[in-house]
Enzyme design. Structure first.
Site, PDB file in Angstrom:
ATOM      1  N   THR A 330      21.210  49.184  15.952  1.00 35.10           N
ATOM      2  CA  THR A 330      21.587  50.354  16.730  1.00 35.10           C
ATOM      3  C   THR A 330      20.988  50.537  17.914  1.00 35.10           C
ATOM      4  O   THR A 330      20.017  50.147  18.395  1.00 35.10           O
ATOM      5  CB  THR A 330      21.402  51.634  15.906  1.00 35.10           C
ATOM      6  OG1 THR A 330      21.554  52.838  16.629  1.00 35.10           O
ATOM      7  CG2 THR A 330      19.746  51.814  15.417  1.00 35.10           C
ATOM      8  N   ASP A 331      22.063  50.971  18.902  1.00 28.54           N
ATOM      9  CA  ASP A 331      21.645  51.409  20.248  1.00 28.54           C
ATOM     10  C   ASP A 331      20.703  52.552  20.140  1.00 28.54           C
ATOM     11  O   ASP A 331      20.841  53.399  19.237  1.00 28.54           O
ATOM     12  CB  ASP A 331      22.890  51.423  21.040  1.00 28.54           C
ATOM     13  CG  ASP A 331      22.385  51.788  22.607  1.00 28.54           C
ATOM     14  OD1 ASP A 331      21.497  51.098  23.120  1.00 28.54           O
ATOM     15  OD2 ASP A 331      23.267  52.636  22.959  1.00 28.54           O
ATOM     16  N   LYS A 332      19.813  52.630  21.095  1.00 27.91           N
ATOM     17  CA  LYS A 332      18.930  53.942  21.184  1.00 27.91           C
ATOM     18  C   LYS A 332      19.432  54.909  21.862  1.00 27.91           C
ATOM     19  O   LYS A 332      19.870  55.984  21.616  1.00 27.91           O
ATOM     20  CB  LYS A 332      17.399  53.566  21.748  1.00 27.91           C
ATOM     21  CG  LYS A 332      16.496  54.925  21.914  1.00 27.91           C
ATOM     22  CD  LYS A 332      15.424  54.406  22.524  1.00 27.91           C
ATOM     23  CE  LYS A 332      15.401  54.190  23.956  1.00 27.91           C
ATOM     24  NZ  LYS A 332      15.920  55.423  24.615  1.00 27.91           N
ATOM     25  N   THR A 333      19.869  54.807  23.281  1.00 29.69           N
ATOM     26  CA  THR A 333      20.184  55.781  24.301  1.00 29.69           C
ATOM     27  C   THR A 333      21.618  56.235  23.880  1.00 29.69           C
ATOM     28  O   THR A 333      22.489  55.543  23.969  1.00 29.69           O
ATOM     29  CB  THR A 333      20.207  55.304  25.608  1.00 29.69           C
ATOM     30  OG1 THR A 333      18.861  54.642  25.823  1.00 29.69           O
ATOM     31  CG2 THR A 333      20.510  56.334  26.478  1.00 29.69           C
ATOM     32  N   ASP A 624      27.494  52.410  22.820  1.00 32.99           N
ATOM     33  CA  ASP A 624      28.241  53.280  23.596  1.00 32.99           C
ATOM     34  C   ASP A 624      28.571  52.572  24.874  1.00 32.99           C
ATOM     35  O   ASP A 624      29.618  52.935  25.430  1.00 32.99           O
ATOM     36  CB  ASP A 624      27.604  54.470  23.733  1.00 32.99           C
ATOM     37  CG  ASP A 624      26.100  54.515  24.371  1.00 32.99           C
ATOM     38  OD1 ASP A 624      25.909  53.621  24.470  1.00 32.99           O
ATOM     39  OD2 ASP A 624      25.562  55.687  24.419  1.00 32.99           O
TER      40      ASP A 624
END
Length: 890
Positions: A330-333, A624
């Site tokens: 998963t991406d964080k931001t 995103d």
């Protein structure tokens, strides 16, 4: 003059750029711009056109199971059996219409998310500034940027004034990047370190700049990411892989059984035509032709349920794939965090710490009311260029993320910038002096000087500190230690200071002195409120979760600790460390043991995903930014954010989370598991009933009994027992414990040991009792047609009761409310009713050779048919005890 194109413009000095670019002052002429536009094309990315409706429709036939049905239909048509051919055609048409409708709907939903507004940019052309569509920008154009602009092309910056850019869509870094046109950087410097460049798609948060276009369209850094999507292959989804294996097994078994039946028929003296007709009928009956329809319906039902949870499905198989994933990268931001800087810590000069609740731009209801920190809060509110306001029922704002965070803190503390006098003078933030300052009108003939910036820059300006409302001699060492502790915890640290000055002072010194130190502020891009719980649910469901981000390792670890993903730096793998790995074994060890991947570049994220899939994981990737797109495509299932996600990410992904909430992904995992369980229920029903029918014929051949059913009766039985009920099973709701189980092994077949045991038991009970009943009828002197009539009704009752066994692999039928799935209950009643109507309908009863059956015989059939429920209930109890024993021993 043609401008020389440099492949690495960040290496060039500003002097070199200015010398070789005489168009900087005048810009390109309209003629030069037109020629370059014709030569290089518009500044756009090619977009993939949506598949036309006819291609979507034809694509529904691309399945091995469909091929078998088409072959069977062709044989039936060739021998003149139009009834069977028509039956198969109807099944295929239903499947294709449902699949086409769903896929087209998903396509339209995705297109509705795409932003259609045209962007425009300010450029220098023919010696004057003009606004043009961004797609008309060409190499060598001089572009002007200001706060709020989206960078339209890759630019070598010529001059900057307090320029800060948000590059999170490219680098994953949540903090803004301060740009400086005068710098020069190494050839292989990461994108985030190229401070003299502005890249396509990034957002200007603060300041102004002028830049020379060095790359447009696919030649830009963002364009390279888009272009790489054309060469990366998507990994297959677990469902398609498993269905392919199951189909091959069914095809092989069907060919063997049909061939053996044909041989037996020849040996019993049947003619070629009769053997061919019966073989086709038996093949159509044995083929689970309801499976493609049930598969499509199950996925469609799940996609609608997911849409209610704000997850838009772009590709139907991805519905189940999310439930089968064993690893989420998963991406964080913007995915785990809100992508908005928030003040979370205030440290007073004496070391006292205050935790600030809330996240994002909403101040919330809990206030910060420490009166001794009012000077610090007011300083942050006054030394500020952002705007925060409540509009249309929600808090919103514009400006630098740090400034917005201070305005939110002011709202929590009840400090309003309008309470002070107007702005007299200011020093905007510049990289070279690392602080910002403002001078405002105050009361009592005084003015308020407010300064905020880097700790090491502000401390030399201060000669005292404010503790509990009183000035004390400043303790520099203690404050520096406090700042280090905040930085170690992953916070972005700012210092605040100021004092009251005489009204005669109207300018701020470039190096203020005599300031009063107010304290330190720790900021962080906080977690989404539901993120930690969602991650924990994934872990409890047996899914490994890892965070992949462009942020600093320490900041990433701080977030990971809050999420429960990692506790020490040993679990953090950095992008530079991955670059230095020489052996494949070492790379594998780092990726498999890593829980946080920080300072990761786009190609490294792709490398991580590809390595995980090669190691046998079924990987879901969330993201995103455009930097996430290659990994989204290479994963088994890509999940893009609908609100903050870029068009590139959304067009690449299989699923789109419309509300950007990580909890929606967990809901998708649950629905994916539900749909897979439902498909197993359908497969169990179809295979067990088909096996039971085949067993009856095998026993008839072995014991030299008459044919138990005619070809028409076989097809009819298949229609009334599987034509509606298998679809009904696709509507089964979840059993509530889907997330309590570990993911199924990626290489596990749908037709596993449990399925095999249940199919064999069910087939033996239904087929064995069915043959015995038919044999007893024939032995008692009942005519062959009457015996077949009774057997056909008996099998309809038997197979409808089998639905109860199919509703759960573990739970007893007596614990499942029949009204939970009204579609299934109604389908069973309808199917039974259709057969009863056929028994009394002139013409149809002659075609099927059926008729009324005495009520006493009905009761006898029903009592015998209950045997299948009893046997499977006993098997469930045995399995449950075995599982409990294993858990107790472990």
């Amino acid at each position: 003059m043609e401008i020389e194109k440099y492949t690495e413009p960040h290496q060039r000095s500003l002097e070199d750029v200015l010398k070789s670019s005489p168009s900087v002052n005048q810009g390109l002429t309209s003629l030069e711009a037109e020629l370059r536009l014709q030569a290089n094309g518009p500044n756009v990315f090619p977009t993939k056109k949506p598949r036309p409706l006819w291609k979507i429709f034809l694509g529904q036939f691309a399945s091995p199971l469909i091929y078998i049905l088409l072959a069977a239909g062709g044989v039936a048509l060739a021998i003149g059996d139009t009834r069977d051919a028509l039956f198969i055609a109807i099944i295929l048409l239903i499947n294709s219409v449902i699949g086409t409708t769903q896929e087209k709907g998903a396509q339209n939903s995705a297109l509705a998310l795409k932003r259609m507004a045209e962007t425009r940019s300010m450029v220098m052309r023919d010696g004057r500034q003009m606004e043009i569509p961004s797609e008309e920008i060409v190499l060598g154009d001089v572009v002007y940027l200001e706060s709020g602009n989206k960078v339209p092309a890759d630019l070598r910056l010529i001059n900057t004034h307090s320029l800060e850019v948000d590059e999170s869509l490219l680098t994953g870094e949540s903090l803004t990047v301060v740009k400086d046109a005068s710098g020069q950087f190494a050839e292989h410097a990461s994108l985030g370190d190229r401070k003299n460049m502005a890249f396509t798609g990034s957002l200007v948060v603060r300041g102004r700049a002028t830049g020379l276009v060095t790359a447009v369209g696919l030649q830009s850094e963002l364009g390279r990411i888009v272009n790489s999507l054309n060469s990366e292959e998507s990994a297959g989804t677990p469902l398609l892989i498993r269905m392919k294996k199951l189909t091959h097994k069914i095809a092989i078994a069907l060919l063997v059984v049909t061939a053996l039946m044909a041989v037996f028929l020849f040996l019993k003296g049947y003619g070629y035509y009769e053997v061919l007709v019966f073989s086709v009928a038996l093949a159509v009956s044995a083929i689970p032709e309801g499976l493609p329809v049930a598969l499509t319906v199950a996925l469609s039902v799940a996609s609608r349920r997911m849409a209610q949870r704000n997850v838009i499905v772009r590709k139907l198989p991805a519905v189940e794939a999310l439930g089968s994933c064993t690893y989420i990268a998963t991406d964080k931001t913007g995915t785990l965090t809100v992508n908005q800087m928030t003040v979370r810590k205030i440290v007073a000069p004496d070391g006292e710490q205050f935790d600030i609740e809330g996240s994002g731009l909403d101040p919330g209801s809990k206030k910060f009311d420490n009166v001794h920190m009012e000077s610090l809060v007011r300083c942050g509110v006054l030394c500020n260029e952002a705007k925060l306001f409540f509009q249309e029922g929600k808090w919103t704002g514009h400006g630098d993320a740090v400034d917005l965070a201070f305005l939110v803190l002011g709202e929590k503390a009840g400090v309003n910038p309008s309470d002070s006098g107007g702005l007299v003078s200011d020093i905007p933030f510049e990289p070279e002096h690392q602080f910002a300052a403002t001078l405002h009108e105050g009361n009592d003939h005084k003015r308020i000087l407010s300064v905020k910036g880097a700790v090491e820059k502000l401390l030399p300006m201060c000669d005292s500190m404010l503790v509990q409302g009183h000035k004390h001699r400043i303790n520099t060492d203690a404050i520096l230690n406090q700042a280090d502790e905040l930085a170690e915890a992953g916070y972005r640290v700012l210092a605040l200071a100021g004092h009251m000055v005489s009204r005669s002072e109207s300018e701020i010194s470039k190096s203020p002195t005599g300031l009063v130190f107010y304290g330190l502020v720790g900021m962080i891009d906080p977690l989404r409120p539901e993120a930690a719980k969602a991650v924990k649910q994934c872990q409890q469901a047996g899914i490994r979760v890892a965070m992949v981000t462009g942020d600093h390792p320490k900041t990433s670890l701080a977030i990971a600790r809050e999420l429960g993903l990692a506790q020490t730096m040993d679990e953090v793998v950095s992008g530079p460390a991955l670059k230095q790995v020489e052996s494949e074994d070492q790379l594998s060890k780092m990726i498999l043991e890593g829980r946080v991947f920080a300072r990761v570049e786009p190609q490294q994220k792709l490398q991580i995903v590809q390595h995980l899939t090669q190691k046998g994981f079924f990987v879901a990737v969330t993201g995103d930014g455009a930097n996430d797109a290659p990994a989204l495509k290479a994963a088994n299932v890509g999940v893009a954010m609908g609100l903050s996600g870029t068009d590139v990410a959304k067009e690449t992904a299989d699923l789109i989370v419309a509300d950007d909430r990580f909890s929606s992904i967990v809901a998708g995992v649950e629905q994916g598991r539900i749909v897979y369980n439902n498909l197993r229920k359908v497969v169990y029903l179809l295979i067990s009933t088909a096996a039971a029918e085949i067993l009856i014929f095998v026993l008839s051949f072995v014991f030299n009994a008459p044919m138990p059913l005619t070809a028409a009766q076989i097809l009819w039985l298949n229609l009334v027992t599987n034509g509606i009920q298998d679809i009904g099973l696709a509507f089964e709701p979840g059993e509530g414990d889907e997330l309590a189980h570990r993911p199924r092994k990626p290489n596990e077949s749908i037709f596993d040991r449990l399925m095999m045991e249940r199919v064999l038991l069910s087939a033996i009970v239904i087929g064995g009792i069915g043959y015995w009943y038919f044999h007893q009828l024939v032995q008692s002197g009942v005519g062959i047609e009457a015996a077949r009539n009774n057997l056909l009704l008996f099998l309809v009752i038997f197979e409808n009761l089998m639905l109860g066994n199919c509703r759960s692999e573990e739970k007893s039928i007596f614990k499942l409310n029949p009204l939970r799935n009204k579609f299934l209950l109604g389908g069973a009643i309808l199917a039974q009713g259709i057969h009863i109507v056929a028994m009394y309908t002139p013409g149809l009863n002659i075609l099927l050779e059926v008729g009324p059956v005495p009520i006493g015989e009905w009761a006898r059939m029903f009592a015998m048919a209950l045997a299948v429920l009893v046997v499977i209930e006993v098997h469930k109890m045995i399995k449950a005890r075995g599982i409990k024993a294993q858990l107790a021993s472990s």
